[in-house]
Design an enzyme around this catalytic site. Structure first.
Site, mmCIF file in Angstrom:
data_model
loop_
_atom_site.group_PDB
_atom_site.id
_atom_site.type_symbol
_atom_site.label_atom_id
_atom_site.label_comp_id
_atom_site.label_asym_id
_atom_site.label_seq_id
_atom_site.Cartn_x
_atom_site.Cartn_y
_atom_site.Cartn_z
ATOM 1 C CG ASN A 248 -1.816 1.243 1.260
ATOM 2 O OD1 ASN A 248 -1.398 2.349 0.948
ATOM 3 N ND2 ASN A 248 -3.054 1.063 1.667
ATOM 4 C CG ASN B 237 -0.956 7.014 2.108
ATOM 5 O OD1 ASN B 237 -1.976 7.440 1.576
ATOM 6 N ND2 ASN B 237 -0.520 7.475 3.265
ATOM 7 C CD GLU C 212 -4.530 4.832 0.827
ATOM 8 O OE1 GLU C 212 -5.049 5.877 1.251
ATOM 9 O OE2 GLU C 212 -4.005 3.981 1.579
ATOM 10 C CG ASP D 209 -4.654 -1.818 3.531
ATOM 11 O OD1 ASP D 209 -4.964 -2.447 4.563
ATOM 12 O OD2 ASP D 209 -4.643 -0.572 3.472
ATOM 13 C CG ASN E 203 -7.989 -0.586 5.663
ATOM 14 O OD1 ASN E 203 -7.280 -0.014 6.483
ATOM 15 N ND2 ASN E 203 -8.218 -0.098 4.453
ATOM 16 C CG ASP F 25 0.419 5.221 5.814
ATOM 17 O OD1 ASP F 25 0.527 4.710 4.676
ATOM 18 O OD2 ASP F 25 -0.662 5.692 6.241
ATOM 19 C CG HIS F 26 0.160 0.483 4.536
ATOM 20 N ND1 HIS F 26 -0.643 -0.560 4.937
ATOM 21 C CD2 HIS F 26 -0.633 1.584 4.538
ATOM 22 C CE1 HIS F 26 -1.867 -0.110 5.179
ATOM 23 N NE2 HIS F 26 -1.881 1.193 4.948
#
Length: 260
Positions: A7, A9, A35, A152, A154, A249-250
């Site tokens: 991911n 982001n 993402e 991801d 989530n 952030d992943h």
């Protein structure tokens, strides 16, 4: 065969942090992205057609959200799949949440599961997506295909999949309904490959908040997975998390397959 899922982001943001060079150095057989937050016509040629360490261009495939700058998945592959398609459910395809790549030995699915959001504002949409994803997987297995579902999710499935489970009860990604779906998914005959190789291991996360130096302190969540149908598990030789890789952030998660 080495498959990474990441991911990013925002693929245009991660490009500024050395992403294209990282792909060349890493040279995975397949790289699944979530993402991406972009349409192909918004991207540089280096992102549309990255190259491996030998200078050979990857095949690249995109499922972008109708809303610009939102969601989206992609697959870069050194091996041309026999077929590539979205999930086939309009409400989820409109957000660019799934790509299915059909390879000879298995179907690879890159998926970006919805975030249920604060107070479960999108929990219904999330659970509908989860149900559609399980139905997709079951249809493939019923048709005699093996599958790798990566991306991801989530969802932090169990208390050891996040640093502070008690404090996060009731928060998005750790809601009882989300965790229950993971139970249902596993019970339906699918394997969380990381947990198969690393049962009970703590401190293993793939996402960290940008706040409070969470990554430096390893206060994170394991939200990114490679899951396979149980019959395909003997072909999986490794499943690891790659916290060494920066830029998002992943961090990426990686699976290795022995197909011969």
């Amino acid at each position: 065969m080495r498959i990474l899922s990441f991911n990013v982001n925002g693929i245009r943001a991660v490009e500024k942090r050395g992403f294209v060079d990282w792909i060349r150095q890493e040279s995975p057989d397949v790289l699944c992205l979530q993402e991406t937050k972009a349409h192909p016509d918004q991207l540089s040629s280096e992102l549309n057609k990255p190259v491996d360490k030998d200078g050979k261009a990857y095949f690249s495939y995109w499922a972008s959200a109708q809303k610009k700058g939102y969601s989206g998945v992609a697959i870069y592959s050194r091996i041309e799949p026999r077929d590539i398609k979205p999930l086939g459910v309009p409400e989820f395809d409109a957000e660019g949440r799934v790509l299915q790549a059909d390879f000879k030995d298995f179907v690879l699915i890159s998926a970006y599961f919805p975030n249920s959001q604060d107070a479960g504002a999108r929990l219904g949409y999330k659970l509908d997506f989860c149900a559609a994803m399980l139905e997709c997987c079951n249809k493939l297995v019923s048709a005699g295909r093996h599958l790798v579902l990566c991306g991801d999710y989530n969802i932090a499935h169990t208390p050891i999949d996040l640093a502070r489970p008690k404090e996060n009860e009731g928060n998005a990604g750790y809601l009882p309904e989300e965790r229950a779906w993971m139970d249902t998914f596993i019970a339906a005959g699918y394997v969380d490959t990381f947990r198969s190789f690393h049962p009970g291991e703590t401190g293993c996360y793939s996402w960290w908040s940008y706040r409070m130096s969470a990554r430096e302190r390893n206060v994170g969540w394991r939200l990114d997975y490679h899951c396979v149908d149980k019959a395909f598990m003997p072909k999986v030789s490794a499943s690891i998390i790659r916290p060494d890789v920066q830029g998002s952030d992943h961090c990426p998660v990686q699976i290795e397959l022995k197909l011969k």
